[in-house]
Design an enzyme around this catalytic site. Structure first.
Site, short mmCIF file in Angstrom:
data_model
loop_
_atom_site.label_atom_id
_atom_site.label_comp_id
_atom_site.label_asym_id
_atom_site.label_seq_id
_atom_site.Cartn_x
_atom_site.Cartn_y
_atom_site.Cartn_z
N TYR A 168 -104.47 -19.42 -45.20
CA TYR A 168 -103.43 -20.46 -45.18
C TYR A 168 -103.36 -21.14 -46.55
O TYR A 168 -102.29 -21.25 -47.16
CB TYR A 168 -103.74 -21.47 -44.08
N GLY A 192 -107.79 -22.99 -30.74
CA GLY A 192 -107.61 -21.95 -31.76
C GLY A 192 -106.45 -21.02 -31.47
O GLY A 192 -106.37 -19.93 -32.01
N SER A 224 -116.31 -34.52 -24.90
CA SER A 224 -115.17 -33.67 -24.55
C SER A 224 -115.55 -32.74 -23.40
O SER A 224 -116.57 -32.04 -23.47
CB SER A 224 -114.73 -32.83 -25.74
N ASP A 243 -97.14 -30.28 -37.35
CA ASP A 243 -97.83 -30.35 -36.06
C ASP A 243 -97.98 -31.80 -35.59
O ASP A 243 -97.66 -32.15 -34.46
CB ASP A 243 -99.23 -29.72 -36.16
C1 GLA Z 1 -100.03 -24.68 -39.23
C2 GLA Z 1 -99.98 -25.96 -40.07
C3 GLA Z 1 -98.55 -26.49 -40.16
C4 GLA Z 1 -97.58 -25.40 -40.63
C5 GLA Z 1 -97.78 -24.12 -39.81
C6 GLA Z 1 -96.96 -22.98 -40.34
O1 GLA Z 1 -99.69 -24.97 -37.91
O2 GLA Z 1 -100.81 -26.94 -39.50
O3 GLA Z 1 -98.52 -27.60 -41.02
O4 GLA Z 1 -97.72 -25.15 -41.98
O5 GLA Z 1 -99.14 -23.72 -39.77
O6 GLA Z 1 -95.62 -23.22 -40.19
#
Ligand code: GLA
Length: 386
Positions: free
Chosen positions: A222, A122, A65, A172
């Protein structure tokens, strides 16, 4: 592109690789709903990750990379598809190969791949999901696999969940795989039904601002939020027949919220329920060209993420507060997982320069370091370029 091809030749001692691209993503509204059976409304960006790849005649996978030049070429064998801390970022592509194999796709030859990303790492714009989906597109192409983009999206999420160990939802990877120029995607994460909505902002644009804050404990926080929502769902299920928080209307939630036996969990669930409904209202407003309402719902989303879900923090709140007080700002909120990362704002084109200057100056004054701004364009999903 030529630069990248030259580099590929230099690093791997051969020419003739194919070129691929996967975007980053920004979520316009619907935050922390994708693991609660709710709606999200993200879009793919025009910046992202490029790769050049070709097959090898052995079973080695060699990855390089340009974003991590110091780490040099990272290598593993197709016979050893387990997580290895030593190969750092290369665990993302490795995890995707693992996920393909796990779903019955045979990757029977090694690969050389060079990556270069222009998504800040990040920053919550999904640089890791971009590498994952990109790797999936490469595997499909080089090994002629009969695999749909939705499957590539699912395998990429599987890699993130089970190989990397981050318990993310599907937003995402979905936005990155399925993105479409000038459109955001309304995705129901319960059914995976989706619909493209043109993002027509008249004389305004999407501006992303990066707090540049290091996201220290983000992954564990999270996972903690996820667990809180899961527990709240269990408590609601003692009386209600539901499978996810996303199935509840605001009224149903308010009527039954006393089933949740903790103030904190009640707030978390409240965010999930209200944010889910807010997302549908926002998409409706956008379809009706009512950008003001869309912006107001973005602001409400931030307040809910700040007060009920508690995933913002000083840096994100500062950027959003400053944005709310700027001329020409239609709406502003944090985007992505939170705890740092980026905000997304809709700003009238005439006011963008002042916005960047004023918010940037005041942010630096208060926080002590600079924010970075990008005027975003919505692009297509992951693909082969050549
Ligand atoms: C991160 C996670 C997603 C989602 C968002 C919050 O980006 O990868 O799946 O949960 O946070 O909406």
């Amino acid at each position: 592109m030529n630069n990248l091809l030259n580099k590929f030749e230099k690093v791997f001692n051969k020419g003739n690789g194919s070129i691929y691209f996967a975007p980053g993503r920004v979520n316009l509204i619907g935050e922390h709903t994708d693991y609660n059976g709710g709606n999200v409304f993200p879009c793919a960006l025009t910046f992202g990750t490029y790769a050049i790849a070709s097959k090898r005649n052995d079973r080695k996978v060699r990855l390089y990379s340009e974003n991590f030049e110091k780490l040099g070429v990272l290598e593993f064998s197709l016979d050893d598809l387990v997580y290895n801390k030593k190969i750092d970022w290369a665990n993302y592509p490795k995890g995707v190969i693992w996920a393909f194999e796990n779903n019955g796709y045979k990757i029977n030859q090694g690969l050389d791949i060079l990556y270069r990303g222009d998504i800040p790492n990040g920053a919550g714009l999904s640089s890791s999901a971009s590498i994952e989906v990109l790797t999936g597109v490469i595997l499909k192409d080089l090994f002629n696999l009969d695999v749909s983009m939705i499957d590539i999206v699912k395998f990429s999420k599987l890699a993130e969940n089970k190989f990397i160990g981050v318990n993310c939802g599907i937003m995402d990877q979905f936005a990155i795989g399925m993105g479409k120029e000038n459109c955001a995607i309304l995705l129901d994460t319960n059914t995976l039904k989706y619909d493209y909505a043109p993002v027509k902002l008249d004389n305004a644009s999407i501006v992303i601002a990066n707090t540049n804050k290091r996201r220290g404990l983000a992954d564990s926080k999270y996972n903690e939020r996820r667990a809180e929502c899961e527990k709240a769902l269990e408590e609601l299920k003692s009386k209600l027949q539901i499978n996810s928080l996303g199935e509840l209307t605001e009224e149903e939630f308010e009527k039954n919220s006393s089933l949740i036996d903790s103030d904190i969990r009640r707030k978390r669930a409240k965010h999930a329920v209200y944010e889910n409904r807010r997302t549908l209202k926002a998409v409706e407003a956008l379809k009706n060209n009512d950008i003001k309402t869309f912006g107001r719902l973005m602001n409400d989303s931030h307040i809910s993420l700040r007060d009920d879900y508690e995933v913002t923090g000083l840096e994100l709140d500062t950027l959003v507060d400053l944005a709310w007080n700027q001329k020409g700002v239609i709406g502003s909120r944090m985007t992505g997982a939170g705890f740092g990362g980026c905000t997304v704002s809709i700003v009238e084109n005439d006011s963008i320069d002042d916005f960047i200057k004023n918010v940037g100056d005041k942010y630096k004054e208060k926080i002590g370091y600079e924010a970075t701004f990008y005027v975003a364009k919505i692009g297509d999903g992951a693909r082969k370029i050549k």
